[in-house]
Design an enzyme around this catalytic site. Structure first.
Site, PDB file in Angstrom:
ATOM      1  N   ASN A 150       0.839  -1.216   0.000  1.00  0.00           N
ATOM      2  CA  ASN A 150       0.000   0.000   0.000  1.00  0.00           C
ATOM      3  C   ASN A 150       0.863   1.251   0.000  1.00  0.00           C
ATOM      4  O   ASN A 150       0.539   2.231  -0.678  1.00  0.00           O
ATOM      5  CB  ASN A 150      -0.956  -0.012   1.200  1.00  0.00           C
ATOM      6  N   ILE A 181      -0.888  -1.215  18.002  1.00  0.00           N
ATOM      7  CA  ILE A 181      -1.942  -0.282  18.420  1.00  0.00           C
ATOM      8  C   ILE A 181      -1.267   0.918  19.081  1.00  0.00           C
ATOM      9  O   ILE A 181      -0.392   0.754  19.942  1.00  0.00           O
ATOM     10  CB  ILE A 181      -2.916  -0.981  19.382  1.00  0.00           C
ATOM     11  N   LEU A 182      -1.653   2.105  18.655  1.00  0.00           N
ATOM     12  CA  LEU A 182      -1.048   3.325  19.183  1.00  0.00           C
ATOM     13  C   LEU A 182      -1.838   3.826  20.389  1.00  0.00           C
ATOM     14  O   LEU A 182      -3.055   3.608  20.485  1.00  0.00           O
ATOM     15  CB  LEU A 182      -1.001   4.381  18.082  1.00  0.00           C
ATOM     16  N   HIS A 229      -8.210  -1.096   6.132  1.00  0.00           N
ATOM     17  CA  HIS A 229      -8.502  -2.366   6.803  1.00  0.00           C
ATOM     18  C   HIS A 229      -9.134  -3.333   5.795  1.00  0.00           C
ATOM     19  O   HIS A 229     -10.039  -2.942   5.044  1.00  0.00           O
ATOM     20  CB  HIS A 229      -9.457  -2.108   7.973  1.00  0.00           C
ATOM     21  N   GLU A 249     -10.256   6.391  19.089  1.00  0.00           N
ATOM     22  CA  GLU A 249      -9.639   5.709  20.234  1.00  0.00           C
ATOM     23  C   GLU A 249      -9.928   4.218  20.267  1.00  0.00           C
ATOM     24  O   GLU A 249      -9.310   3.478  21.032  1.00  0.00           O
ATOM     25  CB  GLU A 249     -10.041   6.377  21.556  1.00  0.00           C
ATOM     26  N   VAL A 265     -10.129   0.414  18.195  1.00  0.00           N
ATOM     27  CA  VAL A 265      -9.453  -0.231  17.066  1.00  0.00           C
ATOM     28  C   VAL A 265     -10.434  -0.466  15.914  1.00  0.00           C
ATOM     29  O   VAL A 265     -11.534  -0.994  16.122  1.00  0.00           O
ATOM     30  CB  VAL A 265      -8.839  -1.575  17.534  1.00  0.00           C
TER      31      VAL A 265
HETATM   32  C1  GRF Z   1      -3.397  -4.522   4.087  1.00  0.00           C
HETATM   33  O1  GRF Z   1      -4.227  -5.577   3.700  1.00  0.00           O
HETATM   34  C2  GRF Z   1      -4.126  -3.560   4.963  1.00  0.00           C
HETATM   35  O2  GRF Z   1      -5.490  -3.522   4.754  1.00  0.00           O
HETATM   36  C3  GRF Z   1      -3.857  -4.095   6.347  1.00  0.00           C
HETATM   37  O3  GRF Z   1      -2.555  -4.585   6.308  1.00  0.00           O
HETATM   38  C4  GRF Z   1      -2.246  -4.983   4.970  1.00  0.00           C
HETATM   39  C5  GRF Z   1      -0.946  -4.322   4.619  1.00  0.00           C
HETATM   40  O4  GRF Z   1      -0.439  -4.810   3.412  1.00  0.00           O
HETATM   41  N1  GRF Z   1      -4.055  -3.070   7.339  1.00  0.00           N
HETATM   42  P1  GRF Z   1       0.851  -4.139   2.733  1.00  0.00           P
HETATM   43  O5  GRF Z   1       1.979  -4.189   3.760  1.00  0.00           O
HETATM   44  O6  GRF Z   1       0.503  -2.746   2.352  1.00  0.00           O
HETATM   45  O7  GRF Z   1       1.145  -5.012   1.564  1.00  0.00           O
END
Ligand code: GRF
Length: 210
Positions: A27, A102-103, A119, A152, A154
């Site tokens: 990503n 988790i922050l 997500h 706040e 998750v």
């Molecule tokens: C993604 O599927 C995202 O939705 C989740 O963690 C994964 C990260 O994938 N939060 P990448 O490291 O970007 O390949």
């Protein structure tokens, strides 16, 4: 009298960002590959010194910082170290891209309505780190992607965008997550572009794009 411009033409202050990633960083790569987003990435932070995300950033001349979980006595001091690195970079917004820690609440309070997360499910279904597995275990026919602001709790904050992904008979975690990632790499750059251009407005639990 000054003319009123339509919303898209109104000059807006840009929001530079830090991207937080723990793993492969696909990503992050999608964001780096987006010309309207790339110049606004000030810093990539990881809790994992071996994260491929760090290499992707370095390959593109983006500053990186490693903040090790084990180097801090608790979640608060870990979160403060990350927040300090972000502020020093000049970033005003935070983009979570596969960040597996988790922050602390104090971190979220330092960047109010300025933290985005992606997500791999249609929230509020299947929050947590096993979202793809749990969707398959439940036998759902449709899962997908959610981009939301972080609050706040998750995987809970105001939803910016969602994309459905059909679950096929015989799908494994890998095959479904692969198709979810394809949609992630399309929607996250769109949302982050709007974020850095100051075009997202949060009103309670609703988010408007301008
Ligand atoms: C993604 O599927 C995202 O939705 C989740 O963690 C994964 C990260 O994938 N939060 P990448 O490291 O970007 O390949």
């Amino acid at each position: 009298m000054r003319p009123t411009l339509p919303p898209r033409q109104r000059p807006e202050a840009h929001i530079d960002i830090a991207v937080l990633a723990s793993g492969s960083g696909t990503n992050l790569q999608a964001l780096i590959d987006t010309p309207s987003v790339r110049p606004h990435i000030r810093l990539v932070v990881s809790d994992n010194p071996d994260a491929q995300a760090l290499t992707r950033a370095e390959d593109h001349g983006i500053a990186t910082s490693v903040v090790g979980w084990a180097d801090h006595r608790n979640r608060d001091s870990f979160s403060v170290a990350i927040a300090d690195a972000i502020e020093q970079s000049g970033a005003k917004g935070v983009v979570l891209a596969g960040f597996m820690r988790i922050l602390a609440r104090s971190f979220i309070d330092r960047f109010p309505e300025r933290i985005l997360n992606i997500h791999p499910s249609l929230l509020p279904a299947f929050p947590g780190s096993q979202a793809v597995e749990t969707a398959i275990d439940h036998g759902v026919k449709v899962s997908g992607v959610t981009v939301h602001f972080v609050d706040e709790m998750v995987d809970h904050g105001p939803i910016v965008a969602q994309v459905p992904v059909a679950v096929r008979p015989g799908d494994t975690v890998q095959t479904l997550h692969q198709r979810i990632r394809v949609e992630e790499h399309r929607i996250y750059p769109e949302v982050v572009e709007a974020f850095v251009e100051g075009r997202l407005r949060v009103e309670g639990r609703r988010v408007d794009w301008r």
